[in-house]
Design a protein around this motif. Structure first.
Motif, PDB file in Angstrom:
ATOM      1  N   LEU A   8       0.834  -1.214   0.000  1.00  0.00           N
ATOM      2  CA  LEU A   8       0.000   0.000   0.000  1.00  0.00           C
ATOM      3  C   LEU A   8       0.863   1.256   0.000  1.00  0.00           C
ATOM      4  N   ALA A   9       1.930   1.247   0.798  1.00  0.00           N
ATOM      5  CA  ALA A   9       2.818   2.405   0.859  1.00  0.00           C
ATOM      6  C   ALA A   9       3.460   2.667  -0.506  1.00  0.00           C
ATOM      7  N   LEU A  10       3.848   1.617  -1.194  1.00  0.00           N
ATOM      8  CA  LEU A  10       4.439   1.778  -2.525  1.00  0.00           C
ATOM      9  C   LEU A  10       3.409   2.315  -3.517  1.00  0.00           C
ATOM     10  N   LEU A  11       2.183   1.831  -3.410  1.00  0.00           N
ATOM     11  CA  LEU A  11       1.129   2.312  -4.301  1.00  0.00           C
ATOM     12  C   LEU A  11       0.721   3.742  -3.958  1.00  0.00           C
ATOM     13  N   ASP A  12       0.926   4.150  -2.721  1.00  0.00           N
ATOM     14  CA  ASP A  12       0.621   5.521  -2.326  1.00  0.00           C
ATOM     15  C   ASP A  12       1.544   6.501  -3.051  1.00  0.00           C
ATOM     16  N   GLU A  13       2.744   6.043  -3.422  1.00  0.00           N
ATOM     17  CA  GLU A  13       3.678   6.883  -4.186  1.00  0.00           C
ATOM     18  C   GLU A  13       3.197   7.084  -5.612  1.00  0.00           C
ATOM     19  N   GLN A  14       2.809   5.937  -6.233  1.00  0.00           N
ATOM     20  CA  GLN A  14       2.369   5.975  -7.635  1.00  0.00           C
ATOM     21  C   GLN A  14       1.750   4.636  -8.002  1.00  0.00           C
ATOM     22  N   PRO A  15       0.885   4.618  -9.025  1.00  0.00           N
ATOM     23  CA  PRO A  15       0.319   3.343  -9.469  1.00  0.00           C
ATOM     24  C   PRO A  15       1.423   2.422  -9.998  1.00  0.00           C
ATOM     25  N   ARG A  46      -6.675  -9.108  -2.415  1.00  0.00           N
ATOM     26  CA  ARG A  46      -7.309  -8.866  -1.105  1.00  0.00           C
ATOM     27  C   ARG A  46      -7.450  -7.371  -0.830  1.00  0.00           C
ATOM     28  N   LEU A  47      -6.428  -6.611  -1.187  1.00  0.00           N
ATOM     29  CA  LEU A  47      -6.494  -5.163  -0.987  1.00  0.00           C
ATOM     30  C   LEU A  47      -7.609  -4.549  -1.824  1.00  0.00           C
ATOM     31  N   GLU A  48      -7.777  -5.063  -3.037  1.00  0.00           N
ATOM     32  CA  GLU A  48      -8.848  -4.571  -3.897  1.00  0.00           C
ATOM     33  C   GLU A  48     -10.211  -4.961  -3.322  1.00  0.00           C
ATOM     34  N   ARG A  49     -10.316  -6.188  -2.869  1.00  0.00           N
ATOM     35  CA  ARG A  49     -11.559  -6.665  -2.253  1.00  0.00           C
ATOM     36  C   ARG A  49     -11.944  -5.803  -1.044  1.00  0.00           C
ATOM     37  N   ASP A  50     -10.932  -5.391  -0.266  1.00  0.00           N
ATOM     38  CA  ASP A  50     -11.173  -4.615   0.950  1.00  0.00           C
ATOM     39  C   ASP A  50     -11.297  -3.115   0.697  1.00  0.00           C
ATOM     40  N   GLY A  51     -11.155  -2.704  -0.569  1.00  0.00           N
ATOM     41  CA  GLY A  51     -11.352  -1.300  -0.916  1.00  0.00           C
ATOM     42  C   GLY A  51     -10.134  -0.414  -0.722  1.00  0.00           C
ATOM     43  N   PHE A  52      -8.953  -0.993  -0.531  1.00  0.00           N
ATOM     44  CA  PHE A  52      -7.744  -0.207  -0.318  1.00  0.00           C
ATOM     45  C   PHE A  52      -7.029   0.154  -1.623  1.00  0.00           C
ATOM     46  N   VAL A  53      -7.232  -0.649  -2.667  1.00  0.00           N
ATOM     47  CA  VAL A  53      -6.669  -0.352  -3.982  1.00  0.00           C
ATOM     48  C   VAL A  53      -7.743  -0.584  -5.031  1.00  0.00           C
ATOM     49  N   THR A  69      -6.540   3.742  -2.963  1.00  0.00           N
ATOM     50  CA  THR A  69      -7.760   4.534  -2.781  1.00  0.00           C
ATOM     51  C   THR A  69      -7.568   5.442  -1.564  1.00  0.00           C
ATOM     52  N   GLU A  70      -8.533   6.314  -1.313  1.00  0.00           N
ATOM     53  CA  GLU A  70      -8.467   7.163  -0.115  1.00  0.00           C
ATOM     54  C   GLU A  70      -8.453   6.296   1.144  1.00  0.00           C
ATOM     55  N   GLN A  71      -9.232   5.247   1.137  1.00  0.00           N
ATOM     56  CA  GLN A  71      -9.244   4.320   2.275  1.00  0.00           C
ATOM     57  C   GLN A  71      -7.863   3.671   2.438  1.00  0.00           C
ATOM     58  N   GLY A  72      -7.218   3.361   1.320  1.00  0.00           N
ATOM     59  CA  GLY A  72      -5.872   2.800   1.360  1.00  0.00           C
ATOM     60  C   GLY A  72      -4.855   3.788   1.893  1.00  0.00           C
ATOM     61  N   ARG A  73      -5.002   5.058   1.494  1.00  0.00           N
ATOM     62  CA  ARG A  73      -4.102   6.107   2.016  1.00  0.00           C
ATOM     63  C   ARG A  73      -4.235   6.233   3.528  1.00  0.00           C
ATOM     64  N   ALA A  74      -5.454   6.173   3.998  1.00  0.00           N
ATOM     65  CA  ALA A  74      -5.686   6.254   5.444  1.00  0.00           C
ATOM     66  C   ALA A  74      -5.041   5.057   6.150  1.00  0.00           C
ATOM     67  N   GLU A  75      -5.120   3.887   5.529  1.00  0.00           N
ATOM     68  CA  GLU A  75      -4.514   2.673   6.094  1.00  0.00           C
ATOM     69  C   GLU A  75      -2.986   2.816   6.175  1.00  0.00           C
ATOM     70  N   VAL A  76      -2.377   3.361   5.129  1.00  0.00           N
ATOM     71  CA  VAL A  76      -0.924   3.578   5.119  1.00  0.00           C
ATOM     72  C   VAL A  76      -0.536   4.574   6.207  1.00  0.00           C
ATOM     73  N   ALA A  77      -1.281   5.669   6.310  1.00  0.00           N
ATOM     74  CA  ALA A  77      -0.985   6.688   7.328  1.00  0.00           C
ATOM     75  C   ALA A  77      -1.091   6.081   8.726  1.00  0.00           C
ATOM     76  N   ALA A  78      -2.113   5.275   8.945  1.00  0.00           N
ATOM     77  CA  ALA A  78      -2.286   4.625  10.254  1.00  0.00           C
ATOM     78  C   ALA A  78      -1.132   3.661  10.527  1.00  0.00           C
TER      79      ALA A  78
END
Length: 194
Positions: A8-15, A46-53, A69-78
């Motif tokens: 998720l952290a890597l995807l937060d940088e770029q797709p 699994r990340l896609e299923r859970d709405g993080f990507v 996704t925004e939900q994924g960004r929040a997960e990375v920040a947490a």
């Protein structure tokens, strides 16, 4: 280690697509924990299923791109702001092995400890050599250097722990011998009873 949050952290940088994620993860960790590309794609599903990507289309070469996704960004920040829990330590094969060795009759615990100490010292020497080669302050090199630091500190701690185990086992053996030898000598009360 949380592969899920790292991806998720890597995807937060770029797709990225799966193989790119695997390569980036291994580059940043110095391939200390190699990832199977199948594990990456399973985790992405699994990340896609859970709405993080979510899928971000095709890269033009047939690779499915993923973005956070925004939900994924929040997960990375947490993840970055939450300390790693120590309530349930991971299983430590060496600790389990020594616990079994001291309780199973016929095992030479001293040999088990010495063989492990030798192997750990060899690993520590390898890590130290790698550390001497690392030195750049570029982010990827710094990341690898921090992983190496962790491995060096863990190896040093393991050696100290093995020294401690060896001392405890020797003390326990000496106490057992002392107890056995004193049980052969009659106490004053037993002498009187004779």
């Amino acid at each position: 280690m949380s592969v899920r949050q790292a991806l998720l952290a890597l995807l937060d940088e770029q797709p990225r697509y799966g193989y790119q994620l695997r390569s980036e993860f291994e580059q940043r960790t110095g391939a200390a924990w190699p990832l199977n590309v199948g594990q990456v794609y399973t985790t992405l599903a699994r990340l896609e299923r859970d709405g993080f990507v979510e899928g971000a289309g095709d890269d033009g070469d047939g690779h499915v791109m993923y973005r956070v996704t925004e939900q994924g960004r929040a997960e990375v920040a947490a993840w970055f702001t939450t300390p790693v829990g120590r309530t349930q330590p991971p299983r430590d094969e060496l600790a389990i092995k020594l616990a079994m060795a001291v309780t199973v009759p016929g095992v030479d615990v001293g040999t088990v400890i010495q063989q492990q100490r030798t192997a750990t010292m060899g690993a520590l020497q390898d890590y130290t050599r790698l550390k001497q080669r690392a030195g750049s302050t570029e982010p990827a090199e710094l990341a690898w250097s921090l992983v190496l630091d962790s491995m060096v500190f863990a190896a040093e701690a393991e050696i100290r722990w093995l020294d401690h185990c060896e001392a405890r086992v020797r003390r326990a053996a000496a106490e057992a011998r002392a107890t056995a030898s004193t049980s052969d000598v009659p106490t004053a009360a037993e002498e009187v009873a004779r």
